[in-house]
Design a protein around this motif. Structure first.
Motif, mmCIF file in Angstrom:
data_model
loop_
_atom_site.group_PDB
_atom_site.id
_atom_site.type_symbol
_atom_site.label_atom_id
_atom_site.label_comp_id
_atom_site.label_asym_id
_atom_site.label_seq_id
_atom_site.Cartn_x
_atom_site.Cartn_y
_atom_site.Cartn_z
ATOM 1 N N PHE A 59 0.861 -1.173 0.000
ATOM 2 C CA PHE A 59 0.000 0.000 0.000
ATOM 3 C C PHE A 59 0.906 1.234 0.000
ATOM 4 O O PHE A 59 1.698 1.428 0.928
ATOM 5 N N THR A 60 0.809 2.039 -1.022
ATOM 6 C CA THR A 60 1.653 3.230 -1.133
ATOM 7 C C THR A 60 0.781 4.469 -1.286
ATOM 8 O O THR A 60 -0.099 4.509 -2.152
ATOM 9 N N ASP A 61 1.011 5.443 -0.420
ATOM 10 C CA ASP A 61 0.225 6.683 -0.435
ATOM 11 C C ASP A 61 -1.275 6.402 -0.361
ATOM 12 O O ASP A 61 -2.084 7.057 -1.037
ATOM 13 N N VAL A 62 -1.637 5.390 0.445
ATOM 14 C CA VAL A 62 -3.041 5.021 0.615
ATOM 15 C C VAL A 62 -3.559 5.615 1.922
ATOM 16 O O VAL A 62 -2.872 5.580 2.945
ATOM 17 N N ASN A 63 -4.760 6.139 1.901
ATOM 18 C CA ASN A 63 -5.361 6.707 3.096
ATOM 19 C C ASN A 63 -6.165 5.632 3.821
ATOM 20 O O ASN A 63 -7.251 5.258 3.385
ATOM 21 N N LEU A 64 -5.632 5.139 4.942
ATOM 22 C CA LEU A 64 -6.318 4.121 5.739
ATOM 23 C C LEU A 64 -6.833 4.702 7.053
ATOM 24 O O LEU A 64 -7.174 3.950 7.964
ATOM 25 N N SER A 65 -6.901 6.023 7.145
ATOM 26 C CA SER A 65 -7.352 6.645 8.392
ATOM 27 C C SER A 65 -8.768 6.190 8.717
ATOM 28 O O SER A 65 -9.648 6.151 7.851
ATOM 29 N N GLY A 66 -8.974 5.806 9.969
ATOM 30 C CA GLY A 66 -10.286 5.371 10.423
ATOM 31 C C GLY A 66 -10.622 3.945 10.052
ATOM 32 O O GLY A 66 -11.704 3.459 10.394
ATOM 33 N N ARG A 102 6.240 2.079 7.059
ATOM 34 C CA ARG A 102 7.351 2.998 6.888
ATOM 35 C C ARG A 102 6.811 4.405 6.592
ATOM 36 O O ARG A 102 5.926 4.564 5.740
ATOM 37 N N ALA A 103 7.347 5.393 7.286
ATOM 38 C CA ALA A 103 6.894 6.776 7.134
ATOM 39 C C ALA A 103 5.374 6.863 7.257
ATOM 40 O O ALA A 103 4.702 7.546 6.487
ATOM 41 N N ALA A 104 4.843 6.113 8.246
ATOM 42 C CA ALA A 104 3.395 6.033 8.426
ATOM 43 C C ALA A 104 2.938 6.992 9.516
ATOM 44 O O ALA A 104 3.591 7.132 10.554
ATOM 45 N N GLU A 105 1.817 7.627 9.286
ATOM 46 C CA GLU A 105 1.197 8.490 10.288
ATOM 47 C C GLU A 105 0.282 7.624 11.130
ATOM 48 O O GLU A 105 -0.743 7.124 10.640
ATOM 49 N N VAL A 106 0.654 7.373 12.391
ATOM 50 C CA VAL A 106 -0.132 6.467 13.228
ATOM 51 C C VAL A 106 -0.638 7.159 14.495
ATOM 52 O O VAL A 106 -1.063 6.488 15.443
ATOM 53 N N ALA A 107 -0.631 8.467 14.516
ATOM 54 C CA ALA A 107 -1.122 9.188 15.692
ATOM 55 C C ALA A 107 -2.571 8.796 15.981
ATOM 56 O O ALA A 107 -3.418 8.801 15.090
ATOM 57 N N GLY A 108 -2.837 8.418 17.220
ATOM 58 C CA GLY A 108 -4.193 8.044 17.613
ATOM 59 C C GLY A 108 -4.564 6.618 17.258
ATOM 60 O O GLY A 108 -5.691 6.195 17.526
#
Length: 248
Positions: free
Chosen positions: A15-22, A36-42
């Motif tokens: 998964f590259t540049d995929v939005n998995l938020s929520g 890698r370079a993942a935004e995992v806040a919360g």
């Protein structure tokens, strides 16, 4: 909204540049997943098996599993005794567990009527959690340790997937019991284990039994008791987590 099930094979997917938020992952095998370079806040991860064996969870190169385990022991005094391996230590472990549950039951008793039947995010309600622990005691104590041919009480709450493990689901009642009924049956099962531990010997702990889900694999009485303790502490954690949400 995209939905994936066991029929979708996503092993080794990229998964590259995929939005998995929520996104929500339930009963998914994410072992070995690399972010890698993942935004995992919360992000909220609940992996009860992470803290068993040699499992690890690395965050920025640091294995955080030992820290999580230590923090859970701090939050739940007595949890560290779930791996007790002699009769006296097991009695101490069970007494600590009973105290922890008593505190939670007192909290629930002070909450508004109907709280015990409320589900948070699709999880079991508090009453269903107690019913599941009845089922767990039936499976690992009455069935595995004591060898009862029909160990399950109708009030028990099994996981849906147990049907595929050969469990006779017809033994469980389809009627919804009252919370008082659940408390009474639960108390009886807690007492059964306490009474057993009061007289168990080291030799008895070393005795072998059949694994209730995989009879070809032997278990010791001690390992069966460890499973019961693990179930108890994990579901206490789930229950207090959801009660905190309801209180908020």
């Amino acid at each position: 909204m995209a939905a994936f099930t066991e029929n979708d094979d996503l092993q080794k997917a990229v998964f590259t540049d995929v939005n998995l938020s929520g996104a929500r992952f339930v009963r998914c095998d994410l072992s070995g997943v690399i972010l890698r370079a993942a935004e995992v806040a919360g992000a909220d991860i609940d992996a009860p098996w992470l803290l068993s064996g040699d499992n690890a969870l690395f965050v920025n190169g640091v294995d955080v599993a030992p820290y999580v385990d230590a923090e859970l022991n701090r939050r739940f005094p007595g949890r560290e005794l779930r791996v007790a391996n002699d009769p006296e230590a097991l009695r101490t472990a069970w007494a600590a567990l009973e105290r922890a549950w008593a505190t939670t039951l007192e909290q629930v008793a002070a909450m508004p009527a109907g709280t015990t039947d409320i589900s948070v995010d699709g999880e079991w309600s508090f009453a269903q959690t107690l019913r599941h622990l009845v089922m767990a005691t039936n499976t690992w104590f009455n069935g595995a340790i004591q060898g009862a041919e029909n160990p399950h009480h109708p009030i028990g709450q099994p996981n849906a997937e147990y049907e595929t493990d050969g469990l006779d689901m017809s033994v469980f009642s389809t009627a919804k019991p009252s919370y008082d009924e659940v408390l009474a049956v639960r108390a009886e099962h807690v007492t059964q284990v306490r009474d057993y531990l009061a007289t168990v010997t080291t030799d008895e702990l070393a005795g072998t039994r059949k694994n209730p889900w995989s009879p070809e694999y032997p278990e010791t009485v001690l390992s069966c008791l460890h499973t019961i303790l693990e179930e108890e502490w994990e579901h206490l954690r789930y229950a207090t987590r959801d009660l905190a949400t309801l209180t908020a």
